[in-house]
Design a protein around this motif. Structure first.
Motif, mmCIF file in Angstrom:
data_model
loop_
_atom_site.group_PDB
_atom_site.id
_atom_site.type_symbol
_atom_site.label_atom_id
_atom_site.label_comp_id
_atom_site.label_asym_id
_atom_site.label_seq_id
_atom_site.Cartn_x
_atom_site.Cartn_y
_atom_site.Cartn_z
ATOM 1 N N TYR A 145 61.969 4.049 -21.892
ATOM 2 C CA TYR A 145 61.977 3.313 -20.626
ATOM 3 C C TYR A 145 63.148 2.334 -20.539
ATOM 4 O O TYR A 145 63.939 2.373 -19.590
ATOM 5 N N MET A 172 56.998 7.537 -8.069
ATOM 6 C CA MET A 172 57.668 6.818 -9.144
ATOM 7 C C MET A 172 57.507 5.313 -8.951
ATOM 8 O O MET A 172 56.422 4.845 -8.636
ATOM 9 N N TYR A 178 54.761 5.002 -14.822
ATOM 10 C CA TYR A 178 56.146 5.355 -15.116
ATOM 11 C C TYR A 178 56.530 4.936 -16.534
ATOM 12 O O TYR A 178 57.138 5.699 -17.281
#
Length: 353
Positions: free
Chosen positions: A121, A22, A113
């Motif tokens: 996000y 991540m 990511y």
């Protein structure tokens, strides 16, 4: 097989950086905003405040949401705080090359990511109450420490680690029938009933029954039952410990007795097995071994050296109930104890569904 020591159980930062692939970080400095909050930990060379600790916990929750409930328990908070001390202390000793490599990895990972979350996000960060800068500042410590340790691993250490774990690199084709402690309908099955059914499977196979047909009828491993129970040409290091050991030692083309793992009982047949020498390893495999050596060194620091650099811990108790903390300490299946470490994965070949 890994132990369930608390710091390993809650080694969220390393797991998030390496296993979950991540977010990383682009700078190692702390937040420059004024921080007058209580000092929770003092160590040789620095301190960690309540604000810093709270921010890191929020980041951990974002990176590992499945472990969020454990991050609120007193049973683990001190472990998390000590972990934070370790990464701040070791990050301060990392050289520029390690930090540059951490930043390089961060650029790639954060882009992936963001792409994965798309329009969600920003809302994901807002929901957790953290900023991208806070996530970056947190993760750079992890990757800088890890890269610094990788750089210090010698070729001799890589070769020794291979010799100690060379069975993990053996390639084998294994058929198995899993009689799970949970059946294909997600109904629990007692250990006694599972063992009885596994012995029935073995008896039929010993009597000449077709393995593929038996696997299709009896196996609770949805990943292999329709392929005759076969996992072909897989490295044994991908399996859980008990399954791996059986696959390493069973005589070829014989039907095993029931082999117990956390998933149930396996009736196994190893159809082929080829050991590798160090010279046959790919560059990627050697890098994997190097990573393992670095992780082991980090573990050794946590176990043997961390307490000696901590001057004082001043962590207030939370309102979490003692019963909840006790329950977390037991680390039930599916908790961080079962999933924190990269190599602790059960693997599809061991019966994951």
């Amino acid at each position: 097989m890994r132990s369930n020591k608390p710091w390993k159980v809650l080694f969220v930062s390393l797991a998030a950086a390496l296993s979950l692939s991540m977010l990383s970080a682009c700078s190692s400095g702390k937040n420059n905003a004024e921080d007058n909050s209580t000092v929770l930990a003092t160590y040789k060379g620095g301190e960690i405040t309540q604000k810093e600790f709270d921010t890191d916990v929020k980041v951990m929750k974002l990176l590992s949401p499945e472990q969020a409930q454990y991050l609120e328990l007193d049973a683990f908070k001190e472990t998390i705080l000590k972990q934070e001390v370790a990464f701040e202390y070791l990050a301060g000793q990392a050289d520029d090359k390690a930090k540059q490599e951490a930043e390089k990895q961060a650029d790639s990972q954060i882009a992936s990511y963001k792409q994965g979350l798309g329009d969600t996000y920003e809302s994901s960060l807002k929901e957790q109450g953290v900023t991208e800068d806070e996530i970056k500042n947190y993760m750079v410590r992890v990757l800088s420490v890890y890269q610094d340790m990788i750089q210090k691993v010698t070729d001799d250490e890589v070769k020794k680690e291979f010799e100690d774990t060379k069975g993990d690199f053996t390639v084998a084709s294994v058929r198995h029938v899993l009689v799970g402690f949970t059946d294909s309908n997600n109904k629990e099955r007692s250990k006694e009933d599972a063992l009885k059914r596994a012995k029935e499977v073995k008896a039929k196979l010993d009597g000449g029954a077709d393995f593929a047909a038996i696997a299709k009828e009896y196996s609770d491993d949805t990943g292999s039952k329709d392929n005759g129970g076969l996992y072909e040409n897989k490295e044994l290091g991908t399996y859980v410990e008990e399954f791996k050991k059986a696959a390493q030692t069973l005589p070829l083309n014989t039907i095993s007795d029931p082999v117990e793992t956390t998933y149930g009982y396996h009736i196994m047949k190893v159809e082929s097995r080829t050991e590798k020498t160090f010279d046959q390893l790919t560059d990627e495999q050697k890098e994997t071994i190097k990573s393992s050596v670095a992780s082991n060194k980090l573990q050794e620091f946590m176990e043997k050296n961390l307490d000696s650099i901590i001057v004082k811990i001043n962590l207030p108790k939370s309102s979490a109930s003692p019963a909840a903390s006790a329950g977390a300490s037991a680390a039930p299946a599916g908790s961080p104890a079962a999933s924190a470490a990269p190599a602790a994965s059960p693997s599809a070949s061991a019966g994951a569904k």
